[in-house]
Design a protein around this motif. Structure first.
Motif, PDB file in Angstrom:
ATOM      1  N   ASP A 101      37.705 -49.053  18.987  1.00 54.50           N
ATOM      2  CA  ASP A 101      36.294 -48.416  19.355  1.00 54.50           C
ATOM      3  C   ASP A 101      35.333 -49.271  19.027  1.00 54.50           C
ATOM      4  OD1 ASP A 101      35.452 -47.738  16.594  1.00 54.50           O
ATOM      5  OD2 ASP A 101      37.363 -46.642  16.691  1.00 54.50           O
ATOM      6  N   HIS A 102      33.978 -49.131  19.265  1.00 49.76           N
ATOM      7  CA  HIS A 102      33.007 -49.892  18.729  1.00 49.76           C
ATOM      8  C   HIS A 102      32.142 -49.207  17.934  1.00 49.76           C
ATOM      9  CE1 HIS A 102      34.461 -53.094  21.287  1.00 49.76           C
ATOM     10  NE2 HIS A 102      34.564 -52.045  22.297  1.00 49.76           N
ATOM     11  N   GLY A 103      32.440 -48.517  17.086  1.00 52.20           N
ATOM     12  CA  GLY A 103      31.970 -47.407  16.356  1.00 52.20           C
ATOM     13  C   GLY A 103      31.396 -47.915  14.842  1.00 52.20           C
ATOM     14  N   ILE A 104      31.498 -46.868  13.830  1.00 55.54           N
ATOM     15  CA  ILE A 104      31.372 -47.220  12.433  1.00 55.54           C
ATOM     16  C   ILE A 104      31.945 -47.927  11.889  1.00 55.54           C
ATOM     17  CG2 ILE A 104      29.908 -44.703  12.398  1.00 55.54           C
ATOM     18  CD1 ILE A 104      32.335 -43.929  10.636  1.00 55.54           C
ATOM     19  N   GLY A 105      33.620 -48.281  12.217  1.00 54.67           N
ATOM     20  CA  GLY A 105      34.409 -49.148  11.417  1.00 54.67           C
ATOM     21  C   GLY A 105      34.642 -48.755  10.162  1.00 54.67           C
ATOM     22  N   ILE A 106      35.572 -49.350   9.357  1.00 45.94           N
ATOM     23  CA  ILE A 106      36.239 -48.864   8.094  1.00 45.94           C
ATOM     24  C   ILE A 106      36.011 -50.014   7.269  1.00 45.94           C
ATOM     25  CG2 ILE A 106      38.147 -47.967   7.077  1.00 45.94           C
ATOM     26  CD1 ILE A 106      39.085 -47.062   9.847  1.00 45.94           C
ATOM     27  N   SER A 107      35.573 -49.766   6.084  1.00 40.21           N
ATOM     28  CA  SER A 107      35.478 -51.159   5.109  1.00 40.21           C
ATOM     29  C   SER A 107      37.014 -51.440   4.561  1.00 40.21           C
ATOM     30  CB  SER A 107      34.652 -50.500   3.818  1.00 40.21           C
ATOM     31  OG  SER A 107      35.482 -49.361   3.082  1.00 40.21           O
ATOM     32  N   SER A 108      36.911 -52.788   4.047  1.00 40.21           N
ATOM     33  CA  SER A 108      38.526 -53.104   3.793  1.00 40.21           C
ATOM     34  C   SER A 108      38.982 -52.269   2.628  1.00 40.21           C
ATOM     35  CB  SER A 108      38.510 -54.707   3.331  1.00 40.21           C
ATOM     36  OG  SER A 108      37.575 -54.838   2.599  1.00 40.21           O
ATOM     37  N   ARG A 109      38.231 -51.740   1.651  1.00 40.07           N
ATOM     38  CA  ARG A 109      38.711 -50.947   0.673  1.00 40.07           C
ATOM     39  C   ARG A 109      39.243 -49.629   1.224  1.00 40.07           C
ATOM     40  NH1 ARG A 109      36.541 -46.803  -2.454  1.00 40.07           N
ATOM     41  NH2 ARG A 109      34.856 -46.948  -1.376  1.00 40.07           N
ATOM     42  N   ASP A 110      38.565 -48.817   2.114  1.00 34.99           N
ATOM     43  CA  ASP A 110      39.020 -47.731   3.066  1.00 34.99           C
ATOM     44  C   ASP A 110      40.316 -48.032   3.627  1.00 34.99           C
ATOM     45  OD1 ASP A 110      37.275 -46.072   1.386  1.00 34.99           O
ATOM     46  OD2 ASP A 110      35.693 -46.611   2.868  1.00 34.99           O
ATOM     47  N   GLN A 111      40.347 -49.284   4.287  1.00 35.71           N
ATOM     48  CA  GLN A 111      41.430 -49.292   5.289  1.00 35.71           C
ATOM     49  C   GLN A 111      42.672 -49.055   4.606  1.00 35.71           C
ATOM     50  OE1 GLN A 111      41.153 -53.182   7.214  1.00 35.71           O
ATOM     51  NE2 GLN A 111      39.029 -52.859   7.618  1.00 35.71           N
ATOM     52  N   GLU A 112      42.944 -49.508   3.199  1.00 40.36           N
ATOM     53  CA  GLU A 112      44.196 -49.468   2.508  1.00 40.36           C
ATOM     54  C   GLU A 112      44.679 -47.696   2.357  1.00 40.36           C
ATOM     55  OE1 GLU A 112      43.776 -51.583  -1.166  1.00 40.36           O
ATOM     56  OE2 GLU A 112      43.283 -53.283  -0.029  1.00 40.36           O
ATOM     57  N   ARG A 113      43.666 -46.972   2.188  1.00 43.50           N
ATOM     58  CA  ARG A 113      43.982 -45.428   1.717  1.00 43.50           C
ATOM     59  C   ARG A 113      43.885 -44.412   2.823  1.00 43.50           C
ATOM     60  NH1 ARG A 113      39.768 -42.464   0.000  1.00 43.50           N
ATOM     61  NH2 ARG A 113      37.699 -43.335   0.357  1.00 43.50           N
ATOM     62  N   ILE A 114      43.417 -44.855   4.110  1.00 42.04           N
ATOM     63  CA  ILE A 114      43.270 -43.978   5.082  1.00 42.04           C
ATOM     64  C   ILE A 114      44.519 -43.326   5.926  1.00 42.04           C
ATOM     65  CG2 ILE A 114      40.754 -44.325   5.881  1.00 42.04           C
ATOM     66  CD1 ILE A 114      42.120 -45.694   8.223  1.00 42.04           C
ATOM     67  N   PHE A 115      45.582 -44.020   5.474  1.00 39.77           N
ATOM     68  CA  PHE A 115      46.738 -43.679   6.097  1.00 39.77           C
ATOM     69  C   PHE A 115      47.627 -42.601   5.057  1.00 39.77           C
ATOM     70  CE2 PHE A 115      46.402 -47.570   8.380  1.00 39.77           C
ATOM     71  CZ  PHE A 115      46.488 -47.067   9.519  1.00 39.77           C
ATOM     72  N   GLN A 116      46.644 -42.457   3.909  1.00 39.95           N
ATOM     73  CA  GLN A 116      47.664 -41.299   2.997  1.00 39.95           C
ATOM     74  C   GLN A 116      46.970 -40.335   3.512  1.00 39.95           C
ATOM     75  OE1 GLN A 116      46.350 -42.963  -0.513  1.00 39.95           O
ATOM     76  NE2 GLN A 116      46.974 -45.050  -0.316  1.00 39.95           N
ATOM     77  N   ALA A 117      47.690 -39.027   2.839  1.00 44.67           N
ATOM     78  CA  ALA A 117      47.341 -37.717   3.089  1.00 44.67           C
ATOM     79  C   ALA A 117      45.931 -37.388   2.470  1.00 44.67           C
ATOM     80  CB  ALA A 117      48.580 -36.740   2.634  1.00 44.67           C
ATOM     81  N   PHE A 118      45.242 -36.637   3.100  1.00 46.88           N
ATOM     82  CA  PHE A 118      44.148 -35.929   2.348  1.00 46.88           C
ATOM     83  C   PHE A 118      42.813 -37.212   1.999  1.00 46.88           C
ATOM     84  CE2 PHE A 118      47.769 -33.399   0.435  1.00 46.88           C
ATOM     85  CZ  PHE A 118      47.622 -32.589   1.613  1.00 46.88           C
ATOM     86  N   GLU A 119      43.200 -38.269   2.661  1.00 45.74           N
ATOM     87  CA  GLU A 119      42.164 -39.312   2.372  1.00 45.74           C
ATOM     88  C   GLU A 119      41.049 -39.394   3.728  1.00 45.74           C
ATOM     89  OE1 GLU A 119      41.370 -40.846  -0.091  1.00 45.74           O
ATOM     90  OE2 GLU A 119      43.262 -40.834  -1.473  1.00 45.74           O
ATOM     91  N   ARG A 120      39.797 -39.250   3.301  1.00 44.86           N
ATOM     92  CA  ARG A 120      38.824 -39.278   4.185  1.00 44.86           C
ATOM     93  C   ARG A 120      37.859 -40.099   3.426  1.00 44.86           C
ATOM     94  NH1 ARG A 120      35.713 -35.724   6.228  1.00 44.86           N
ATOM     95  NH2 ARG A 120      36.248 -36.263   8.224  1.00 44.86           N
ATOM     96  N   VAL A 121      37.410 -40.966   4.419  1.00 41.38           N
ATOM     97  CA  VAL A 121      36.274 -41.993   3.890  1.00 41.38           C
ATOM     98  C   VAL A 121      35.171 -41.169   3.489  1.00 41.38           C
ATOM     99  CG1 VAL A 121      34.787 -43.991   4.586  1.00 41.38           C
ATOM    100  CG2 VAL A 121      37.042 -43.793   5.252  1.00 41.38           C
ATOM    101  N   VAL A 122      34.285 -41.531   2.462  1.00 45.19           N
ATOM    102  CA  VAL A 122      33.171 -40.944   1.956  1.00 45.19           C
ATOM    103  C   VAL A 122      32.810 -39.536   2.789  1.00 45.19           C
ATOM    104  CG1 VAL A 122      31.683 -43.026   1.161  1.00 45.19           C
ATOM    105  CG2 VAL A 122      31.737 -42.361   3.687  1.00 45.19           C
ATOM    106  N   GLN A 123      31.904 -38.746   2.514  1.00 44.57           N
ATOM    107  CA  GLN A 123      31.691 -37.631   3.268  1.00 44.57           C
ATOM    108  C   GLN A 123      30.901 -37.574   4.483  1.00 44.57           C
ATOM    109  OE1 GLN A 123      34.007 -35.347   2.786  1.00 44.57           O
ATOM    110  NE2 GLN A 123      34.868 -36.340   1.077  1.00 44.57           N
TER     111      GLN A 123
END
Ligand code: ADP
Length: 262
Positions: A194-216
């Motif tokens: 996609d060409h959307g909002i993207g994900i910071s490298s810090r968040d890239q590490e945690r988004i595959f964990q359960a219950f993790e959402r990037v900022v609200q």
């Protein structure tokens, strides 16, 4: 002197034990907080569509009681039923996700392999998701060269593809989503860009964990279970999922699934 030493040793042991206890207590508190937060998120996610359905049902009852049949002409009725179906489907999905997480956590997730035509499956999923994408001003483009066949769990592979495309639409800022299929000697490769909002490298590490959402960016709802489930499903097939992303310019999720019988 020996007694003093022994006393000092036991004091140190006590101190270490105490520290361990405090750490465990902290962890327990964190997981209790997480459970509370999760419960309130689930409640909120279910309450909104349920309440909408309830209010609509009430309004229809009033219209029926007053004999206001104009509120039920074919066009309106069709729209109403379609909206209800969407709300119900989203609740069923959420409950399915929660059941999947509990299956994963108790080691009960099983993969039922069968012959799957991946190209056909991905095209079908893209067709199904296209109307929703259009509603978000996005289009889906599938690029595939030839038939790619393997032995996978069709239902679970569909879930992987649905999750990645839905996220690409959700976080894709209305830009086109590109889905490409290819094959290496050992694996099938599915890429969703996609060409959307993207994900910071810090968040890239945690988004595959359960219950993790990037900022609200909570406008989009969701419990942060999709990518956790997706990764577990890919892993269960012996595959891998990778992510390349840059905030502001979009994300590329790449799934590799070993071909037949591996
Ligand atoms: P949900 O979308 O329900 O919150 P997911 O597990 O699917 O849960 O995603 C976790 C988080 O990862 C999302 O909240 C979002 O912040 C981020 N994310 C997922 N896919 C994308 C994407 N394609 N672009 C930007 N952010 C994404």
């Amino acid at each position: 002197r020996r007694q003093v030493l022994a006393l000092e040793q036991s004091r140190q042991q006590q101190e270490a034990l105490l520290q361990e206890l405090r750490a465990t207590q902290g962890e327990l508190q964190r997981s209790l907080n997480m459970r509370d937060e999760f419960m309130s998120m689930v409640a909120h996610e279910l309450r909104t569509p349920l309440n909408t359905l309830f209010l609509e049902t009430q309004m229809r009852t009033v219209n029926l009681e007053r004999g206001n049949l104009a509120a039920f002409d074919a066009d309106k009725l069709q729209k109403m039923v379609a909206r209800d179906a969407r709300q119900i489907r989203s609740m069923v999905r959420l409950i399915d996700d929660m059941l999947d997480v509990s299956r994963i956590n108790s080691g009960k997730l099983s993969i039922r392999r069968e012959a799957v035509d991946l190209t056909e499956l991905v095209r079908r999923v893209a067709d199904d998701l296209s109307p929703g994408a259009l509603a978000s001003n996005t289009t889906l483009h599938v690029q595939a060269s030839g038939v790619i066949e393997g032995h996978w769990d069709a239902f679970r592979v569909e879930q992987i593809v649905v999750n990645l495309i839905s996220n690409a639409v959700r976080y894709g800022a209305g830009q086109p989503v590109e889905i490409s299929l290819s094959q290496t000697p050992n694996s099938a490769v599915i890429e969703v860009r996609d060409h959307g909002i993207g994900i910071s490298s810090r968040d890239q590490e945690r988004i595959f964990q359960a219950f993790e959402r990037v900022v609200q960016h909570d406008r989009t709802g969701g419990l942060g279970l999709g990518l956790f489930i997706t990764k577990q499903l890919v892993d269960a097939h012996g595959g891998a999922i990778t992510l390349q992303s840059q905030p502001g310019s979009g994300s590329l999720f790449c799934v590799t699934l070993p071909l037949a019988g591996q």
